[in-house]
Write a protein that holds these residues in place. Structure first.
Motif, PDB file in Angstrom:
ATOM      1  N   ILE A 181      46.191 -26.766  23.545  1.00  0.00           N
ATOM      2  CA  ILE A 181      46.328 -27.120  24.960  1.00  0.00           C
ATOM      3  C   ILE A 181      46.702 -28.609  25.095  1.00  0.00           C
ATOM      4  CG2 ILE A 181      44.882 -27.396  27.108  1.00  0.00           C
ATOM      5  CD1 ILE A 181      43.837 -24.603  26.494  1.00  0.00           C
ATOM      6  N   HIS A 182      47.453 -28.944  25.870  1.00  0.00           N
ATOM      7  CA  HIS A 182      48.054 -30.389  25.855  1.00  0.00           C
ATOM      8  C   HIS A 182      47.048 -31.360  26.841  1.00  0.00           C
ATOM      9  CE1 HIS A 182      52.297 -29.122  24.279  1.00  0.00           C
ATOM     10  NE2 HIS A 182      51.499 -29.270  23.171  1.00  0.00           N
ATOM     11  N   GLU A 183      46.776 -30.700  27.919  1.00  0.00           N
ATOM     12  CA  GLU A 183      46.204 -31.501  28.811  1.00  0.00           C
ATOM     13  C   GLU A 183      44.934 -30.640  29.576  1.00  0.00           C
ATOM     14  OE1 GLU A 183      49.222 -34.495  30.904  1.00  0.00           O
ATOM     15  OE2 GLU A 183      49.419 -32.679  31.529  1.00  0.00           O
ATOM     16  N   ILE A 184      43.775 -31.242  29.918  1.00  0.00           N
ATOM     17  CA  ILE A 184      42.655 -30.493  30.558  1.00  0.00           C
ATOM     18  C   ILE A 184      42.190 -31.323  31.303  1.00  0.00           C
ATOM     19  CG2 ILE A 184      41.455 -30.759  28.372  1.00  0.00           C
ATOM     20  CD1 ILE A 184      40.378 -27.780  29.423  1.00  0.00           C
TER      21      ILE A 184
ATOM     22  N   GLY B  83      46.848 -17.911  45.009  1.00  0.00           N
ATOM     23  CA  GLY B  83      47.443 -18.730  45.857  1.00  0.00           C
ATOM     24  C   GLY B  83      47.590 -20.086  45.582  1.00  0.00           C
ATOM     25  N   PHE B  84      47.498 -20.429  44.350  1.00  0.00           N
ATOM     26  CA  PHE B  84      47.433 -22.024  44.093  1.00  0.00           C
ATOM     27  C   PHE B  84      48.790 -22.645  43.947  1.00  0.00           C
ATOM     28  CE2 PHE B  84      43.202 -21.032  41.550  1.00  0.00           C
ATOM     29  CZ  PHE B  84      42.475 -20.940  42.568  1.00  0.00           C
ATOM     30  N   ASN B  85      49.001 -23.580  44.566  1.00  0.00           N
ATOM     31  CA  ASN B  85      50.149 -24.382  44.497  1.00  0.00           C
ATOM     32  C   ASN B  85      49.888 -25.288  43.201  1.00  0.00           C
ATOM     33  OD1 ASN B  85      52.174 -26.397  44.637  1.00  0.00           O
ATOM     34  ND2 ASN B  85      52.068 -26.489  46.683  1.00  0.00           N
ATOM     35  N   ILE B  86      50.546 -24.950  42.017  1.00  0.00           N
ATOM     36  CA  ILE B  86      50.387 -25.513  40.786  1.00  0.00           C
ATOM     37  C   ILE B  86      50.656 -26.986  40.851  1.00  0.00           C
ATOM     38  CG2 ILE B  86      50.615 -25.140  38.336  1.00  0.00           C
ATOM     39  CD1 ILE B  86      49.385 -22.864  39.464  1.00  0.00           C
ATOM     40  N   ALA B  87      51.762 -27.159  41.409  1.00  0.00           N
ATOM     41  CA  ALA B  87      52.340 -28.606  41.421  1.00  0.00           C
ATOM     42  C   ALA B  87      51.151 -29.422  42.168  1.00  0.00           C
ATOM     43  CB  ALA B  87      53.568 -28.698  42.190  1.00  0.00           C
ATOM     44  N   LYS B  88      50.508 -28.996  43.012  1.00  0.00           N
ATOM     45  CA  LYS B  88      49.580 -29.467  43.970  1.00  0.00           C
ATOM     46  C   LYS B  88      48.492 -30.015  43.190  1.00  0.00           C
ATOM     47  CE  LYS B  88      49.125 -28.686  48.351  1.00  0.00           C
ATOM     48  NZ  LYS B  88      48.699 -28.089  49.659  1.00  0.00           N
ATOM     49  N   ILE B  89      47.958 -28.832  42.730  1.00  0.00           N
ATOM     50  CA  ILE B  89      46.595 -28.823  41.886  1.00  0.00           C
ATOM     51  C   ILE B  89      46.627 -29.697  40.660  1.00  0.00           C
ATOM     52  CG2 ILE B  89      45.439 -27.037  42.986  1.00  0.00           C
ATOM     53  CD1 ILE B  89      45.812 -25.325  40.668  1.00  0.00           C
ATOM     54  N   ALA B  90      47.959 -29.392  39.984  1.00  0.00           N
ATOM     55  CA  ALA B  90      48.213 -30.312  38.856  1.00  0.00           C
ATOM     56  C   ALA B  90      48.096 -32.006  39.145  1.00  0.00           C
ATOM     57  CB  ALA B  90      49.474 -30.132  38.367  1.00  0.00           C
ATOM     58  N   ARG B  91      48.788 -32.360  40.259  1.00  0.00           N
ATOM     59  CA  ARG B  91      48.698 -33.697  40.874  1.00  0.00           C
ATOM     60  C   ARG B  91      47.079 -33.990  41.114  1.00  0.00           C
ATOM     61  NH1 ARG B  91      52.515 -32.890  44.186  1.00  0.00           N
ATOM     62  NH2 ARG B  91      51.127 -32.603  45.869  1.00  0.00           N
ATOM     63  N   LYS B  92      46.358 -33.306  41.720  1.00  0.00           N
ATOM     64  CA  LYS B  92      44.865 -33.533  41.923  1.00  0.00           C
ATOM     65  C   LYS B  92      44.216 -33.663  40.743  1.00  0.00           C
ATOM     66  CE  LYS B  92      43.975 -31.501  46.361  1.00  0.00           C
ATOM     67  NZ  LYS B  92      43.396 -30.727  47.271  1.00  0.00           N
ATOM     68  N   ALA B  93      44.551 -32.886  39.671  1.00  0.00           N
ATOM     69  CA  ALA B  93      43.805 -33.170  38.312  1.00  0.00           C
ATOM     70  C   ALA B  93      44.236 -34.168  37.287  1.00  0.00           C
ATOM     71  CB  ALA B  93      43.762 -31.471  37.735  1.00  0.00           C
ATOM     72  N   GLY B  94      45.594 -34.787  37.692  1.00  0.00           N
ATOM     73  CA  GLY B  94      46.222 -35.772  37.130  1.00  0.00           C
ATOM     74  C   GLY B  94      46.774 -35.328  35.822  1.00  0.00           C
ATOM     75  N   LEU B  95      47.353 -33.859  35.845  1.00  0.00           N
ATOM     76  CA  LEU B  95      48.151 -33.323  34.887  1.00  0.00           C
ATOM     77  C   LEU B  95      49.540 -33.307  35.132  1.00  0.00           C
ATOM     78  CD1 LEU B  95      45.248 -32.240  34.098  1.00  0.00           C
ATOM     79  CD2 LEU B  95      46.313 -30.069  33.677  1.00  0.00           C
ATOM     80  N   HIS B  96      50.292 -33.341  34.119  1.00  0.00           N
ATOM     81  CA  HIS B  96      51.827 -33.386  34.293  1.00  0.00           C
ATOM     82  C   HIS B  96      52.446 -32.055  34.702  1.00  0.00           C
ATOM     83  CE1 HIS B  96      51.212 -37.176  31.917  1.00  0.00           C
ATOM     84  NE2 HIS B  96      52.152 -37.647  32.418  1.00  0.00           N
ATOM     85  N   TYR B  97      53.006 -31.982  35.801  1.00  0.00           N
ATOM     86  CA  TYR B  97      53.401 -30.612  36.225  1.00  0.00           C
ATOM     87  C   TYR B  97      54.967 -30.358  35.458  1.00  0.00           C
ATOM     88  CZ  TYR B  97      55.430 -26.825  39.158  1.00  0.00           C
ATOM     89  OH  TYR B  97      55.974 -25.710  39.754  1.00  0.00           O
ATOM     90  N   ASN B  98      55.712 -31.467  35.311  1.00  0.00           N
ATOM     91  CA  ASN B  98      56.769 -31.312  34.676  1.00  0.00           C
ATOM     92  C   ASN B  98      56.635 -32.269  33.237  1.00  0.00           C
ATOM     93  OD1 ASN B  98      59.441 -31.592  33.756  1.00  0.00           O
ATOM     94  ND2 ASN B  98      60.411 -31.352  35.872  1.00  0.00           N
ATOM     95  N   GLY B  99      57.370 -31.573  32.223  1.00  0.00           N
ATOM     96  CA  GLY B  99      57.046 -32.461  31.253  1.00  0.00           C
ATOM     97  C   GLY B  99      58.304 -32.846  30.634  1.00  0.00           C
ATOM     98  N   GLY B 100      59.368 -32.919  31.389  1.00  0.00           N
ATOM     99  CA  GLY B 100      60.478 -33.751  31.181  1.00  0.00           C
ATOM    100  C   GLY B 100      61.702 -32.646  30.896  1.00  0.00           C
TER     101      GLY B 100
END
Ligand code: SF4
Length: 183
Positions: A20-23, A152-169
């Motif tokens: 796992i890269h980010e948690i 029903g989780f908006n992954i982009a939104k919760i990733a931003r909240k958690a400080g994780l990268h939604y898009n790796g490039g």
């Protein structure tokens, strides 16, 4: 270091161990269970109504909220995979399968040290050649990981909240999972 910090450290160490890269933590009380994400599952995902891991088998959004509210901590995690170009559908498929196995290994390492836990994974379940849904119970309920979008989780939104990268490039794909547990 108190017990809670030691447990978190153990979870993070094992997350790295399985690739796992980010948690990072996310507040369960701040989770939003969004209808439009479920609509997208229904209308835009080939896994809908195919296994016990996806809606409608995951229950209503209220069921998902209730399930999550039984835990005190949630960690969001991801793994980013490199692709051979932007049309690398085989690479995406292989990454998707690999992430399922990553969540399996993480579960095997961590669940034994937690009093209760819920792992959420990605996009359906491929454990059996043919899923029993909806005619008979899941063959491996203890290994079943509901899909994170199915809650029903908006992954982009919760990733931003958690400080994780939604898009790796460019030319990458990232898959997300979650661990909910009690300390
Ligand atoms: S473990 Fe088997 S029966 Fe259970 S959801 Fe996965 S494919 Fe279906």
């Amino acid at each position: 270091m108190d017990r809670s910090e030691r447990l978190t450290e153990t979870i993070y160490r094992n997350a790295r161990r399985v690739g796992i890269h980010e948690i990072a933590p996310i507040e369960i009380s701040e989770l939003e269970f969004e209808d439009w994400v479920r609509d997208f599952c229904h209308n835009g995902c080939r896994n809908y109504n195919k296994t016990w891991a996806c809606p409608p088998a995951t229950g209503s959004l209220e069921d998902c909220r209730e399930r999550c509210s039984q835990f005190s901590r949630m960690l969001l995690f991801d793994r980013c995979y490199k692709l051979n170009g932007s049309f690398d559908s085989l690479g995406i498929q292989n990454a998707m399968i690999d992430f399922r196995r990553t969540v399996d290994r993480f579960d095997e390492l961590i669940s034994p040290i937690l009093s209760s836990s819920l792992f959420l994974g990605n996009e359906g379940c491929d454990r059996c050649n043919e899923c029993t849904w909806p005619d008979a119970p899941c063959r491996f309920p203890n290994k079943l990981h509901h899909t994170i979008e199915g809650y029903g989780f908006n992954i982009a939104k919760i990733a931003r909240k958690a400080g994780l990268h939604y898009n790796g490039g460019q030319n990458t794909v990232t898959f997300f999972g979650a661990l909910l547990y009690d300390e």
